[in-house]
Design a protein around this motif. Sequence first.
Motif, PDB file in Angstrom:
ATOM      1  N   PRO A 148      60.396  10.570 100.635  1.00  0.00           N
ATOM      2  CA  PRO A 148      59.005  10.707 100.150  1.00  0.00           C
ATOM      3  C   PRO A 148      58.126   9.609 100.750  1.00  0.00           C
ATOM      4  O   PRO A 148      58.602   8.507 101.013  1.00  0.00           O
ATOM      5  CB  PRO A 148      59.126  10.548  98.643  1.00  0.00           C
ATOM      6  N   GLU A 149      56.853   9.890 100.907  1.00  0.00           N
ATOM      7  CA  GLU A 149      55.932   8.934 101.505  1.00  0.00           C
ATOM      8  C   GLU A 149      54.693   8.800 100.622  1.00  0.00           C
ATOM      9  O   GLU A 149      54.295   9.730  99.923  1.00  0.00           O
ATOM     10  CB  GLU A 149      55.501   9.420 102.891  1.00  0.00           C
ATOM     11  N   LEU A 150      54.099   7.625 100.681  1.00  0.00           N
ATOM     12  CA  LEU A 150      52.843   7.372  99.959  1.00  0.00           C
ATOM     13  C   LEU A 150      51.890   6.774 100.960  1.00  0.00           C
ATOM     14  O   LEU A 150      52.168   5.702 101.530  1.00  0.00           O
ATOM     15  CB  LEU A 150      53.079   6.409  98.794  1.00  0.00           C
ATOM     16  N   TRP A 151      50.809   7.383 101.233  1.00  0.00           N
ATOM     17  CA  TRP A 151      49.810   6.995 102.226  1.00  0.00           C
ATOM     18  C   TRP A 151      50.460   6.737 103.582  1.00  0.00           C
ATOM     19  O   TRP A 151      50.110   5.828 104.304  1.00  0.00           O
ATOM     20  CB  TRP A 151      49.020   5.761 101.792  1.00  0.00           C
ATOM     21  N   GLY A 152      51.420   7.492 103.861  1.00  0.00           N
ATOM     22  CA  GLY A 152      52.088   7.387 105.157  1.00  0.00           C
ATOM     23  C   GLY A 152      53.049   6.213 105.237  1.00  0.00           C
ATOM     24  O   GLY A 152      53.458   5.825 106.315  1.00  0.00           O
ATOM     25  N   LEU A 153      53.417   5.631 104.109  1.00  0.00           N
ATOM     26  CA  LEU A 153      54.332   4.492 104.110  1.00  0.00           C
ATOM     27  C   LEU A 153      55.651   4.908 103.492  1.00  0.00           C
ATOM     28  O   LEU A 153      55.681   5.661 102.515  1.00  0.00           O
ATOM     29  CB  LEU A 153      53.746   3.312 103.317  1.00  0.00           C
TER      30      LEU A 153
END
Length: 190
Positions: free
Chosen positions: A31-36
């Motif tokens: 999973p990613e959050l703001w591309g991180l």
Amino acid sequence: MADTVPEVFTTEAAEAYTEEGHGGAPTHVEPELWGLAPFQVVSVAMFVLLLIAFFGAKVHKTIGGGLDARIAAIRTQLDEAKQLRAEAETLRDEYAAKIKGAEQDAEAMMTNARHEADALLAKAEADSTAMVERRKRMAEDKISAAEREAVEEVRNRAVFAATTASRKLIAAKHDAEADRALADQVIANI
């Protein structure tokens, strides 16, 4: 992505999101959050937490110092307010005593004025009674003087009338011979 929507509460194991990778073999997708990636999100979160802790402590000290200064100012104001209240209560008590004293003075003045008015009234009544008595005596004295004058005038008129009548009688009944006899008699008596 799969067409299935994850349920909030499931009793079955959650399916991992997979993609078809090279050669059709499924690959695991993180999973990613703001591309991180998750470790990067944790690193950024830790960095932000450390910044907050570092600068937050200084901000906390600044806020605390400001609040302490404000508390000190408020305490000073409260102390001044207590002092002003004490002074106001002292002034209130002082003025209450002055008002009470003024009321007592006013009451004493009213009592004194009543006594003076009663005394003046009694004196005026006595003076008017004395004046009436004086005028009555003066009127009686004038009446008695007028009576005396009237009696004196009546006597004078009576004497005048008697002397006039006696002259006439003496002139009519006495002659020179009777005068000589009377003069001899008076001389003999002396």
